[in-house]
Design an enzyme around this catalytic site. Structure first.
Site, PDB file in Angstrom:
ATOM      1  N   GLU A   1       0.956  -1.011  -0.120  1.00  0.00           N
ATOM      2  CA  GLU A   1      -0.013  -0.094  -0.189  1.00  0.00           C
ATOM      3  C   GLU A   1       0.819   1.231   0.120  1.00  0.00           C
ATOM      4  O   GLU A   1       1.796   1.483   0.667  1.00  0.00           O
ATOM      5  CB  GLU A   1      -0.814   0.119   1.181  1.00  0.00           C
TER       6      GLU A   1
ATOM      7  N   LEU B   1      -5.830  -1.879  -0.519  1.00  0.00           N
ATOM      8  CA  LEU B   1      -5.669  -2.111   0.967  1.00  0.00           C
ATOM      9  C   LEU B   1      -6.334  -3.147   1.286  1.00  0.00           C
ATOM     10  O   LEU B   1      -7.215  -3.625   1.741  1.00  0.00           O
ATOM     11  CB  LEU B   1      -6.384  -0.916   1.745  1.00  0.00           C
TER      12      LEU B   1
ATOM     13  N   GLU C   1      -4.375  -6.806   2.825  1.00  0.00           N
ATOM     14  CA  GLU C   1      -3.281  -7.501   3.371  1.00  0.00           C
ATOM     15  C   GLU C   1      -3.257  -8.672   2.604  1.00  0.00           C
ATOM     16  O   GLU C   1      -2.086  -9.552   2.294  1.00  0.00           O
ATOM     17  CB  GLU C   1      -2.947  -7.239   4.811  1.00  0.00           C
TER      18      GLU C   1
ATOM     19  N   GLN D   1       2.102  -2.062   6.417  1.00  0.00           N
ATOM     20  CA  GLN D   1       2.345  -0.717   6.851  1.00  0.00           C
ATOM     21  C   GLN D   1       2.602  -0.838   8.506  1.00  0.00           C
ATOM     22  O   GLN D   1       3.498  -0.391   8.761  1.00  0.00           O
ATOM     23  CB  GLN D   1       1.436   0.110   6.686  1.00  0.00           C
ATOM     24  N   PHE D   2       1.933  -1.875   9.227  1.00  0.00           N
ATOM     25  CA  PHE D   2       1.942  -1.825  10.496  1.00  0.00           C
ATOM     26  C   PHE D   2       1.755  -3.276  10.943  1.00  0.00           C
ATOM     27  O   PHE D   2       1.055  -4.061  10.226  1.00  0.00           O
ATOM     28  CB  PHE D   2       1.108  -0.921  11.277  1.00  0.00           C
TER      29      PHE D   2
ATOM     30  N   PRO E   1      -5.047 -10.011   8.986  1.00  0.00           N
ATOM     31  CA  PRO E   1      -5.797 -10.445   7.727  1.00  0.00           C
ATOM     32  C   PRO E   1      -4.822 -11.442   6.862  1.00  0.00           C
ATOM     33  O   PRO E   1      -5.510 -12.309   6.129  1.00  0.00           O
ATOM     34  CB  PRO E   1      -6.033  -9.313   6.926  1.00  0.00           C
TER      35      PRO E   1
ATOM     36  N   HIS F   1      -1.110   0.008  15.215  1.00  0.00           N
ATOM     37  CA  HIS F   1       0.071   0.467  14.760  1.00  0.00           C
ATOM     38  C   HIS F   1       1.366   0.268  15.632  1.00  0.00           C
ATOM     39  O   HIS F   1       2.396   0.709  15.294  1.00  0.00           O
ATOM     40  CB  HIS F   1      -0.027   1.975  14.539  1.00  0.00           C
TER      41      HIS F   1
END
Length: 337
Positions: free
Chosen positions: A41, A70, A72, A94-95, A101, A141
């Site tokens: 992403e 978006l 995963e 990203q985190f 998922p 996050h």
């Protein structure tokens, strides 16, 4: 390729932050091997959420640096298909809280291709995941759940704590024939700079790094916890307590030889990590030491960790993460037992 670990002082180098070293590692591997691809992403036109892929789409094009929806599960599922067909994808999630998922894809598919196919296929996949707390972000996050992945046979898990290790471990992960979860402690993404060689080199997966020699207590840690641990060790040295500090850096496979030897030389052990205590990797290190070196033991092995709660919001974040003061206190208790 053979493992190489050049001395930064002996070759051309740059002074880089950890996230810059990740970017340098990606660039080096993509330049070396056309089969290395990046997807995730905002990794293309927006250079990634932490700018780890800055400029790479301009250098290599959108066929090799691919922005994705978006999703995963789709990112990892697509990457697995690419890896089995001979590419070396490096997806970015990203985190760490966004990994779940894709957990099914990683543990039920990526980790099992070698054994499921009886060696006919491998899955050379490197999953980059910014992880850990300390940046004033919400709970999803800020998580540190490396033990989830270390528990799954077929996955390797590594965590750099310096820019040098970031570039070298990333090279090793990308050239590895099996899937590697590459965890990047975002708290220290831009906290300091170190010399990083311009040339390609590797840091071996499965080898810990002794950061400080000592005789009183062995302290094991990784990622963002390395810096407060070293700070605590320096403070304790003023009082005559000599800490032997080991950066584990390879969560799986563990460097059991270095870990056990460190404990044997001191007879005392402390493990520091920011993940919750129950079921964390500190328990695995403790068990390994008990099995291999219990006759050398002078005190109970102490765990200094995050707490068994969801990661807290801003007001309690600094309390949740092991600080240099909390680490120092725990080491003192172990030495004075």
């Amino acid at each position: 390729m053979a493992t190489t670990t050049p001395d930064p002082a002996a070759v051309d180098s740059q002074t880089l932050t950890l996230v810059q070293a990740v970017r340098e590692g990606l660039y080096t591997e993509m330049k070396r091997d056309d089969d290395v691809l990046i997807l995730g992403e905002d990794v293309g036109d927006n250079d990634g959420v932490f700018r780890a892929t800055e400029g790479l789409v301009d250098e290599f094009g959108s066929d090799r640096v691919m922005d994705t929806p978006l999703a995963e599960s789709a990112i990892i599922g697509t990457s697995i298909g690419m890896a089995v067909r001979g590419f070396r994808p490096v997806p970015e999630l990203q985190f760490m809280g966004f990994v779940y998922p894709a957990f099914d894809q990683l543990v039920n598919h990526a980790a099992r291709f070698r054994t499921r196919s009886r060696g006919r296929f491998t899955c050379p996949l490197t999953v980059r995941v910014p992880y850990g707390g300390g940046i004033r972000a919400p709970e999803h996050h800020s998580e540190s759940t490396e033990a989830f992945f270390a528990h799954q046979p077929g996955l390797k898990v590594v965590v750099p704590s310096t820019p040098y290790d970031a570039k070298g471990l990333l090279a090793s992960a990308i050239e590895d024939p099996d899937p590697v979860v590459f965890l990047e402690p975002k708290l220290i993404y831009r906290s300091f700079k170190r010399e990083v060689p311009d040339e390609r080199y590797t840091v071996p997966i499965g080898e810990a790094n002794v950061l400080r020699e000592g005789s009183d207590v062995a302290v094991f840690t990784w990622g963002a916890m390395v810096r407060p641990t070293l700070e605590a060790a320096e403070t304790l040295a003023e009082d005559g307590i000599d800490c032997h500090v080991v950066d584990v850096r390879s969560i799986y496979p563990l460097d059991e030889e270095t870990i056990v030897d460190a404990f044997k030389r001191t007879g005392r052990g402390v493990v520091v990590h920011e993940a919750p205590q129950t079921g964390g990797m500190a328990a695995e290190l403790t068990s390994t030491i008990q099995e291999e070196a219990v006759l050398y033991q002078k005190a109970p092995i102490k765990r200094i960790t995050g707490y068994d709660t969801p990661f807290p919001l801003y007001a309690l974040e600094d309390y949740y993460l092991p600080s240099a003061a909390r680490i120092e206190h725990g080491i003192r208790e172990t030495v004075e037992f």
